[in-house]
Design an enzyme around this catalytic site. Structure first.
Site, PDB file in Angstrom:
ATOM      1  N   LYS A 112      48.259  29.260  45.965  1.00 52.76           N
ATOM      2  CA  LYS A 112      48.114  30.564  46.625  1.00 52.76           C
ATOM      3  C   LYS A 112      47.950  30.420  48.133  1.00 52.76           C
ATOM      4  O   LYS A 112      48.456  31.230  48.899  1.00 52.76           O
ATOM      5  CB  LYS A 112      46.918  31.323  46.037  1.00 52.76           C
ATOM      6  CG  LYS A 112      47.213  31.860  44.647  1.00 52.76           C
ATOM      7  CD  LYS A 112      46.108  32.783  44.177  1.00 52.76           C
ATOM      8  CE  LYS A 112      46.387  33.271  42.764  1.00 52.76           C
ATOM      9  NZ  LYS A 112      45.277  34.033  42.197  1.00 52.76           N
ATOM     10  N   LYS A 192      54.985  30.382  35.482  1.00 48.19           N
ATOM     11  CA  LYS A 192      54.340  31.291  34.525  1.00 48.19           C
ATOM     12  C   LYS A 192      54.575  32.755  34.896  1.00 48.19           C
ATOM     13  O   LYS A 192      54.799  33.076  36.067  1.00 48.19           O
ATOM     14  CB  LYS A 192      52.848  30.976  34.416  1.00 48.19           C
ATOM     15  CG  LYS A 192      52.059  31.395  35.606  1.00 48.19           C
ATOM     16  CD  LYS A 192      50.580  31.552  35.346  1.00 48.19           C
ATOM     17  CE  LYS A 192      50.013  32.232  36.565  1.00 48.19           C
ATOM     18  NZ  LYS A 192      48.690  32.573  36.667  1.00 48.19           N
ATOM     19  N   LYS A 195      51.415  38.628  36.954  1.00 48.60           N
ATOM     20  CA  LYS A 195      51.298  40.085  36.989  1.00 48.60           C
ATOM     21  C   LYS A 195      51.428  40.668  38.394  1.00 48.60           C
ATOM     22  O   LYS A 195      51.610  41.853  38.556  1.00 48.60           O
ATOM     23  CB  LYS A 195      49.988  40.537  36.326  1.00 48.60           C
ATOM     24  CG  LYS A 195      48.690  40.191  37.057  1.00 48.60           C
ATOM     25  CD  LYS A 195      47.558  40.582  36.138  1.00 48.60           C
ATOM     26  CE  LYS A 195      46.154  40.504  36.645  1.00 48.60           C
ATOM     27  NZ  LYS A 195      45.723  39.476  37.567  1.00 48.60           N
TER      28      LYS A 195
HETATM   29  P1  TYM Z   1      44.108  36.859  35.724  1.00 46.24           P
HETATM   30  O1  TYM Z   1      43.672  38.223  36.114  1.00 46.24           O
HETATM   31  O2  TYM Z   1      45.158  36.204  36.544  1.00 46.24           O
HETATM   32  O3  TYM Z   1      44.610  36.859  34.217  1.00 46.24           O
HETATM   33  C1  TYM Z   1      43.860  37.453  33.177  1.00 46.24           C
HETATM   34  C2  TYM Z   1      43.966  36.609  31.933  1.00 46.24           C
HETATM   35  O4  TYM Z   1      45.328  36.480  31.510  1.00 46.24           O
HETATM   36  C3  TYM Z   1      45.681  35.098  31.395  1.00 46.24           C
HETATM   37  N1  TYM Z   1      47.084  34.926  31.820  1.00 46.24           N
HETATM   38  C4  TYM Z   1      48.053  34.426  31.048  1.00 46.24           C
HETATM   39  N2  TYM Z   1      48.063  33.974  29.784  1.00 46.24           N
HETATM   40  C5  TYM Z   1      49.237  33.533  29.292  1.00 46.24           C
HETATM   41  N3  TYM Z   1      50.398  33.525  29.993  1.00 46.24           N
HETATM   42  C6  TYM Z   1      50.438  33.966  31.267  1.00 46.24           C
HETATM   43  N4  TYM Z   1      51.568  33.963  31.960  1.00 46.24           N
HETATM   44  C7  TYM Z   1      49.228  34.452  31.853  1.00 46.24           C
HETATM   45  N5  TYM Z   1      48.908  34.947  33.067  1.00 46.24           N
HETATM   46  C8  TYM Z   1      47.579  35.222  33.027  1.00 46.24           C
HETATM   47  C9  TYM Z   1      44.727  34.380  32.319  1.00 46.24           C
HETATM   48  O5  TYM Z   1      44.578  33.029  31.964  1.00 46.24           O
HETATM   49  C10 TYM Z   1      43.453  35.179  32.137  1.00 46.24           C
HETATM   50  O6  TYM Z   1      42.778  34.765  30.976  1.00 46.24           O
HETATM   51  N6  TYM Z   1      40.371  34.102  37.494  1.00 46.24           N
HETATM   52  C11 TYM Z   1      40.787  34.957  36.409  1.00 46.24           C
HETATM   53  C12 TYM Z   1      39.882  36.144  36.170  1.00 46.24           C
HETATM   54  C13 TYM Z   1      38.448  35.790  35.963  1.00 46.24           C
HETATM   55  C14 TYM Z   1      37.852  35.319  34.778  1.00 46.24           C
HETATM   56  C15 TYM Z   1      36.467  35.171  35.073  1.00 46.24           C
HETATM   57  C16 TYM Z   1      38.338  35.017  33.515  1.00 46.24           C
HETATM   58  C17 TYM Z   1      37.470  35.904  36.905  1.00 46.24           C
HETATM   59  N7  TYM Z   1      36.285  35.541  36.372  1.00 46.24           N
HETATM   60  C18 TYM Z   1      35.570  34.716  34.126  1.00 46.24           C
HETATM   61  C19 TYM Z   1      37.426  34.560  32.555  1.00 46.24           C
HETATM   62  C20 TYM Z   1      36.071  34.403  32.862  1.00 46.24           C
HETATM   63  C21 TYM Z   1      42.167  35.503  36.708  1.00 46.24           C
HETATM   64  O7  TYM Z   1      42.560  35.624  37.826  1.00 46.24           O
HETATM   65  O8  TYM Z   1      42.847  35.908  35.605  1.00 46.24           O
END
Ligand code: TYM
Length: 326
Positions: A112, A192, A195
């Protein structure tokens, strides 16, 4: 006493089939068994400059999608991260126990920072994420594969703290789906599904219409040979078969057997239909609740109160241990 579960999404872009199959679908199933907290981690969204009004709306879009995917506010705690100041407090304390090197190694940070330039928030983001998790004495964290490294940091910090101050934190376990932990970009299967990607053709959003889904799947990258080689990383067919398999419950082998003689055309038509049908109830439910702002406000207030209560014991113990307060 039920064990604790925590997970969240950062309210940027639009929730996709990747978020659903990697995380959200798992959450709905586990909320029966665990005392679950599902947060819209809005403070994480600030690592990139954004319009405040838009962020607040997006947080509500995400809340509605949580509900539409089956999260039940009677069983689970649904809340905005910024609604519980304890996240920021614990993050600061943890950051004073984190080495610079541990953060500069983070793959997501490196990627990033290269793309959009880095600020200190982007750099320390994994510490805030560790605080999100450790604050609630969390046992289980259902996430996609891309969060593995962040989870490892949370575990390392828990161990480090416990060694120094006694048993303050529970050691959280990640729960990553074996087949759908990493759903890939429809146009570029080597990266990957993201979003926040500027090109909507690269992902299926949970709110996409049947027309959009059909168009995106028909244009999704496969290969020119028409094979169903699931191990070919250049071809997107493995990714599409995994999505098909995850939504129908059919094994990947069965899906390949069904289509390898019929070709990509019928496969993509059927996959689009399966996606449309699987996402239809989510899109419809989302449409029903999104306009009800006072219901959403009420729900967030209730969630916020519950979250604050649940985080109090850990934060109190930590502050006591490190010497903060009267
Ligand atoms: P974020 O918002 O990018 O994504 C949310 C969740 O979706 C999963 N994910 C995916 N799984 C499969 N294939 C994909 N292409 C894909 N893209 C995203 C992510 O792994 C995530 O589980 N840092 C985290 C948010 C966060 C968090 C936390 C999660 C902040 N604090 C504490 C768990 C516990 C994030 O940016 O996820």
């Amino acid at each position: 006493m039920k064990k604790r579960l925590f997970s969240g999404t950062a309210p940027t872009g639009v929730l996709t089939i990747g978020n659903y199959l990697g995380a959200l679908r798992n959450w709905a199933v586990r909320q029966e068994e665990y005392d679950s907290l599902f947060s819209i981690v809005d403070m994480h969204a600030l690592t990139v400059p954004r319009d405040g009004r838009e962020l607040r709306q997006r947080s509500r879009d995400f809340l509605c999608l949580y509900l539409a995917c089956g999260l039940d506010p009677e069983k689970s705690t649904l809340f905005l991260q910024s609604g519980n100041p304890a996240h920021g407090e614990l993050a600061w304390i943890l950051s004073c126990h984190t080495a610079m090197g541990e953060l500069s190694r983070m793959t997501q940070y490196k990627a990033k920072a290269q793309k959009s330039g880095a600020n200190a928030g982007l750099f320390t983001y994994p510490v805030l994420m560790a605080a999100d998790i450790l604050l609630y004495g969390t046992h289980l964290v259902p996430v996609g594969d891309d969060q593995k490294q962040h989870l490892e940091l949370a575990r390392r910090l828990a161990v480090r703290f416990n060694k120094k101050y006694g048993e303050l934190f529970t050691l959280p376990e990640p729960l990553i789906p074996e087949k759908t932990g990493r759903i890939m970009n429809l146009k570029d299967p080597s990266s990957k599904m993201d979003k926040s990607h500027p090109e909507r053709e690269t992902f299926i959003a949970l709110t996409d219409t049947p027309g959009e889904i059909t168009r995106k799947i028909s244009r999704a990258k496969t290969d020119s040979r028409g094979t169903f080689d699931l191990n070919d990383r250049e071809s997107g067919i493995g990714n599409l078969v995994r999505i098909y398999s995850a939504l129908t419950g059919l094994g990947e082998g069965t899906v390949v057997w069904e289509y390898e003689h019929r070709g990509y055309g019928p496969f993509k038509r059927d996959l689009a239909e399966i996606l449309c049908e699987s996402l239809r109830p989510i899109r419809e439910r989302y449409g029903e609740i999104r306009g009800d702002e006072s219901y959403l406000t009420e729900l967030l207030k209730r969630g916020e109160e519950k979250a604050r209560r649940k985080s109090e014991p850990v934060l109190t113990r930590v502050k006591e241990a490190v010497g903060l307060g009267i």
